[in-house]
Design an enzyme around this catalytic site. Sequence first.
Site, PDB file in Angstrom:
ATOM      1  N   ASN A  13       3.271  -1.999 -11.837  1.00 57.73           N
ATOM      2  CA  ASN A  13       3.024  -2.427 -10.460  1.00 57.73           C
ATOM      3  C   ASN A  13       2.681  -3.915 -10.534  1.00 57.73           C
ATOM      4  OD1 ASN A  13       2.143  -2.975  -7.900  1.00 57.73           O
ATOM      5  ND2 ASN A  13       0.377  -1.594  -7.950  1.00 57.73           N
ATOM      6  N   TRP A  14       3.651  -4.721 -10.168  1.00 53.56           N
ATOM      7  CA  TRP A  14       3.453  -6.173 -10.294  1.00 53.56           C
ATOM      8  C   TRP A  14       2.491  -6.718  -9.241  1.00 53.56           C
ATOM      9  CZ3 TRP A  14       8.756  -9.059 -11.375  1.00 53.56           C
ATOM     10  CH2 TRP A  14       9.300  -8.574 -12.576  1.00 53.56           C
ATOM     11  N   LYS A  15       2.197  -5.921  -8.218  1.00 54.25           N
ATOM     12  CA  LYS A  15       1.344  -6.376  -7.110  1.00 54.25           C
ATOM     13  C   LYS A  15       1.934  -7.675  -6.526  1.00 54.25           C
ATOM     14  CE  LYS A  15      -2.368  -3.767  -9.132  1.00 54.25           C
ATOM     15  NZ  LYS A  15      -3.800  -3.538  -9.312  1.00 54.25           N
ATOM     16  N   HIS A  98      -1.501   2.940  -2.450  1.00 55.97           N
ATOM     17  CA  HIS A  98      -2.296   2.249  -3.481  1.00 55.97           C
ATOM     18  C   HIS A  98      -3.669   1.915  -2.914  1.00 55.97           C
ATOM     19  CE1 HIS A  98      -3.673  -0.706  -6.356  1.00 55.97           C
ATOM     20  NE2 HIS A  98      -2.813  -0.170  -7.201  1.00 55.97           N
ATOM     21  N   GLU A 100      -5.396  -0.645  -3.101  1.00 56.45           N
ATOM     22  CA  GLU A 100      -5.484  -1.977  -2.470  1.00 56.45           C
ATOM     23  C   GLU A 100      -4.957  -1.919  -1.041  1.00 56.45           C
ATOM     24  OE1 GLU A 100      -3.483  -4.004  -5.650  1.00 56.45           O
ATOM     25  OE2 GLU A 100      -5.226  -3.608  -6.913  1.00 56.45           O
ATOM     26  N   GLU A 170      -5.537   6.862  -9.847  1.00 56.25           N
ATOM     27  CA  GLU A 170      -6.065   5.524 -10.123  1.00 56.25           C
ATOM     28  C   GLU A 170      -7.505   5.424  -9.629  1.00 56.25           C
ATOM     29  OE1 GLU A 170      -2.587   2.531 -10.707  1.00 56.25           O
ATOM     30  OE2 GLU A 170      -3.376   2.368  -8.677  1.00 56.25           O
ATOM     31  N   GLY A 176      -8.045  -3.273 -12.394  1.00 57.66           N
ATOM     32  CA  GLY A 176      -8.216  -4.712 -12.555  1.00 57.66           C
ATOM     33  C   GLY A 176      -9.585  -5.116 -13.055  1.00 57.66           C
ATOM     34  N   SER A 216      -6.478  -0.378 -15.568  1.00 61.29           N
ATOM     35  CA  SER A 216      -6.744  -1.092 -16.826  1.00 61.29           C
ATOM     36  C   SER A 216      -6.087  -0.432 -18.036  1.00 61.29           C
ATOM     37  CB  SER A 216      -8.253  -1.268 -17.050  1.00 61.29           C
ATOM     38  OG  SER A 216      -8.804  -2.066 -16.004  1.00 61.29           O
ATOM     39  N   GLY A 237      -0.898  -2.267 -13.896  1.00 58.67           N
ATOM     40  CA  GLY A 237      -0.949  -3.511 -13.143  1.00 58.67           C
ATOM     41  C   GLY A 237      -0.815  -4.707 -14.068  1.00 58.67           C
ATOM     42  N   GLY A 238      -1.961  -5.302 -14.422  1.00 63.15           N
ATOM     43  CA  GLY A 238      -1.989  -6.538 -15.199  1.00 63.15           C
ATOM     44  C   GLY A 238      -1.074  -6.538 -16.423  1.00 63.15           C
TER      45      GLY A 238
END
Length: 254
Positions: A13-15, A98, A100, A170, A176, A216, A237-238
């Site tokens: 997930n590149w966000k 998600h 976010e 999640e 993150g 993470s 993510g990251g």
Amino acid sequence: MNKNLRTPCIAGNWKMNKTPAEAAVLVDELKAAITAPECNVVICVPFTDLPVALEKCAGTPIKVGAQNCHFETSGAFTGEISPVMLKEMGVEYVVLGHSERRTYFGETDVTVNKRTLAALKAGLKPIVCVGEYLEQREQGITAELVAMQTKIALQGVTEQDLKNVIIAYEPVWAIGTGKTATAEQANEVCAVIRATVAQLYGKAAADGMTIQYGGSMNAKNAAELLAQPDVDGGLIGGASLKAADFSVIVDAAK
Ligand code: 13P
């Protein structure tokens, strides 16, 4: 063993990261690093990166997803993108609900359900996110909360359509933050989700369902998380923004 009934899925997930030019570079690196994965590999990119990602991933094992879609097909919804638009482009997956989006953009269990139904109708494969806040974990309501999120998200989804749904657990406190759930915590909640799916659709459907962990996950901790009996992949993510790290996670999902 039931885990063998499922194909693991590692999704990035590149966000809100990477311009189209930057995306082109990262996709080239991913293509070089991921040549013969033993799991499904998806990159969920910003809408503006979809054309370049689709073009570059055609004919490779890397599939392309979006990070949200609206629940209507078309109409007066300024700024929104419909599932039919994504499908026509060649997009295969879409992340829905998600945390976010729930936290910053007013997403609710009910709108996640509407989006899930619309995405399935358009022929997309939703990756539906569920998960608790830290306070909810500390209150001891994680299992109930995640079961409820799962039930509402799947309201009206047929058993046939369920085969195209992935659920991603999640925990919000792990996103993150560098604070990963332990392998046991991740497995425990993924098992709750599977039991909830079994209640709704029966054991066979639940045994066939891909349930990811996200929060993470990285090149170092992926193998232990992915070895858990109820964890069938990851939503990353990251670490999905670095080809070297993402490909290590893909390799860990054998
Ligand atoms: P991080 O891997 O950066 O914690 O993000 C997880 C996530 O939100 C994936 O959807």
